[in-house]
Structures are given as structure tokens and as C-alpha cells.
Design a protein around this motif. Structure first.
Motif, PDB file in Angstrom:
ATOM      1  N   ASP A  19       0.831  -1.205   0.000  1.00  0.00           N
ATOM      2  CA  ASP A  19       0.000   0.000   0.000  1.00  0.00           C
ATOM      3  C   ASP A  19       0.869   1.260   0.000  1.00  0.00           C
ATOM      4  O   ASP A  19       0.578   2.227  -0.701  1.00  0.00           O
ATOM      5  CB  ASP A  19      -0.934   0.018   1.212  1.00  0.00           C
ATOM      6  CG  ASP A  19      -2.056  -1.003   1.101  1.00  0.00           C
ATOM      7  OD1 ASP A  19      -2.280  -1.509  -0.023  1.00  0.00           O
ATOM      8  OD2 ASP A  19      -2.705  -1.273   2.124  1.00  0.00           O
ATOM      9  N   THR A  22       2.395   1.727  -3.454  1.00  0.00           N
ATOM     10  CA  THR A  22       1.375   2.218  -4.379  1.00  0.00           C
ATOM     11  C   THR A  22       1.126   3.705  -4.149  1.00  0.00           C
ATOM     12  O   THR A  22       1.040   4.487  -5.102  1.00  0.00           O
ATOM     13  CB  THR A  22       0.060   1.436  -4.194  1.00  0.00           C
ATOM     14  OG1 THR A  22       0.329   0.043  -4.357  1.00  0.00           O
ATOM     15  CG2 THR A  22      -0.995   1.877  -5.183  1.00  0.00           C
ATOM     16  N   LYS A  23       1.015   4.077  -2.902  1.00  0.00           N
ATOM     17  CA  LYS A  23       0.785   5.482  -2.558  1.00  0.00           C
ATOM     18  C   LYS A  23       1.969   6.337  -3.016  1.00  0.00           C
ATOM     19  O   LYS A  23       1.781   7.435  -3.558  1.00  0.00           O
ATOM     20  CB  LYS A  23       0.569   5.605  -1.035  1.00  0.00           C
ATOM     21  CG  LYS A  23       0.250   6.984  -0.579  1.00  0.00           C
ATOM     22  CD  LYS A  23      -1.113   7.403  -1.070  1.00  0.00           C
ATOM     23  CE  LYS A  23      -1.489   8.738  -0.452  1.00  0.00           C
ATOM     24  NZ  LYS A  23      -2.704   9.272  -1.005  1.00  0.00           N
ATOM     25  N   GLU A  26       1.739   6.862  -6.739  1.00  0.00           N
ATOM     26  CA  GLU A  26       0.695   7.830  -7.045  1.00  0.00           C
ATOM     27  C   GLU A  26       1.172   9.254  -6.782  1.00  0.00           C
ATOM     28  O   GLU A  26       0.947  10.164  -7.592  1.00  0.00           O
ATOM     29  CB  GLU A  26      -0.562   7.548  -6.223  1.00  0.00           C
ATOM     30  CG  GLU A  26      -1.320   6.312  -6.655  1.00  0.00           C
ATOM     31  CD  GLU A  26      -2.486   5.984  -5.725  1.00  0.00           C
ATOM     32  OE1 GLU A  26      -2.811   6.807  -4.834  1.00  0.00           O
ATOM     33  OE2 GLU A  26      -3.068   4.905  -5.895  1.00  0.00           O
ATOM     34  N   LEU A  27       1.849   9.446  -5.666  1.00  0.00           N
ATOM     35  CA  LEU A  27       2.353  10.776  -5.328  1.00  0.00           C
ATOM     36  C   LEU A  27       3.436  11.227  -6.307  1.00  0.00           C
ATOM     37  O   LEU A  27       3.499  12.405  -6.679  1.00  0.00           O
ATOM     38  CB  LEU A  27       2.886  10.792  -3.892  1.00  0.00           C
ATOM     39  CG  LEU A  27       1.824  10.669  -2.797  1.00  0.00           C
ATOM     40  CD1 LEU A  27       2.472  10.533  -1.428  1.00  0.00           C
ATOM     41  CD2 LEU A  27       0.880  11.866  -2.823  1.00  0.00           C
TER      42      LEU A  27
END
Length: 166
Positions: A19, A22-23, A26-27
Motif C-alpha cells: 500500500d 502504491t501510494k 501515485e504521489l
């Protein structure tokens, strides 16, 4: 005072680590998009500034062009009649001075007489049957002179065009 050692990350749940990765991805994408948008905004602003500088005098030119027309007509009328030579010369010098000032700012007359009709910078007022010396689609008379500022048309030439046999 003793410092406690940091907790080990290796004991964390693999789902939490996935997680977080993934975050992070995305950032990073959001950051990349934000940087691209900033670069685009800078380019647009630079282009807008450049155009404002280049075409900033257009409103003044649009107001001066009718004065050029009036002076040209006054000069033509005075030369045809029995005009005072000093008045004619004064009008001619004034007209030449205004035209030179306009040209210094990138404003030039659109050459139309004898040219093929170009709807991007000319407005056909009338068409007349073509004579032997004029090709169809050729400008045979200029009613009102047109002007351009760099590539931009300030006022289209109003012309009469020879039409072909149909």
C-alpha cells in the motif's frame, strides 16, 4: 537518558508495504503532472507576453489607418485639382511620415492591385467581367487599402475582382 532503537520495518505486514509503495507511486505521478503543468503555464505566459509586446500597438494602428486614408485622398484630390504646391507637399510629407512610423512598428500595406484575390486579407466588394489584360480572380482595383501588423491583418483590403467566364 537512553534512546530506544527504532522499530524494525521488516516485521511489518507485506500488505502495508505494498500500500505504501502504491501510494508513493501515485504521489510521484501527481508530482510529475504538477511539474508538467507548471512548465506549460510558464510557456503559455511567455507566449502571451511575447504576443502582447509584438501586437500591443495594434489598437493605435487601427485608429491611425483612417487618418492615412484621409491624407491619401486629400493628396490625390489636391494633385488632380489646382492645389497649392506647398499644401500638397505638406500633406505628402505628413503621409510619408505616418507610413514610415507604422512600418517601423511592423505595420505594412497589403499589396493587392494586380494580385490574385486572397480572402484571408482581402474583401471583394464587387466582381466585374475580366478583360483581356486581367486574369479571372485578379484584383483590378483597390477601393480601400488593407494593412497587416506582422502576420496579423488589421484591416482587409476592399477590392474589385475580375471574374472569369462561367
Amino acid at each position: 537518558m537512553t534512546e530506544e532503537p527504532p522499530e524494525e520495518l521488516s516485521e511489518e505486514d507485506p500488505e502495508v508495504e505494498t500500500d505504501l509503495e502504491t501510494k508513493l507511486e501515485e504521489l510521484e505521478k501527481e508530482l510529475q503532472y504538477a511539474r508538467a503543468e507548471t512548465a506549460n503555464a510558464r510557456q503559455r505566459a511567455a507566449k502571451d507576453r511575447s504576443e502582447a509586446i509584438r501586437y500591443g500597438g495594434a489598437p493605435l494602428a487601427r485608429r491611425l489607418i483612417p487618418a492615412v486614408d484621409v491624407l491619401s485622398k486629400a493628396l490625390d484630390a489636391a494633385e488632380e485639382g489646382d492645389g497649392n504646391a506647398s499644401v500638397i507637399e505638406g500633406v505628402r510629407l505628413t503621409l510619408e511620415g505616418i507610413k514610415a512610423s507604422l512600418e517601423a512598428e511592423g505595420i505594412v500595406q497589403i499589396e493587392a492591385l494586380g494580385e490574385s484575390f486572397d480572402p484571408t486579407c482581402m474583401e471583394a466588394i464587387a466582381t466585374v467581367p475580366s478583360s483581356e489584360d486581367a486574369n479571372p480572380g485578379t484584383v483590378i482595383e483597390v477601393i480601400e487599402q488593407g494593412f497587416k501588423m506582422h502576420e496579423r491583418v488589421l484591416r482587409a483590403s476592399r477590392v474589385i475582382v475580375a471574374e472569369g467566364d462561367s
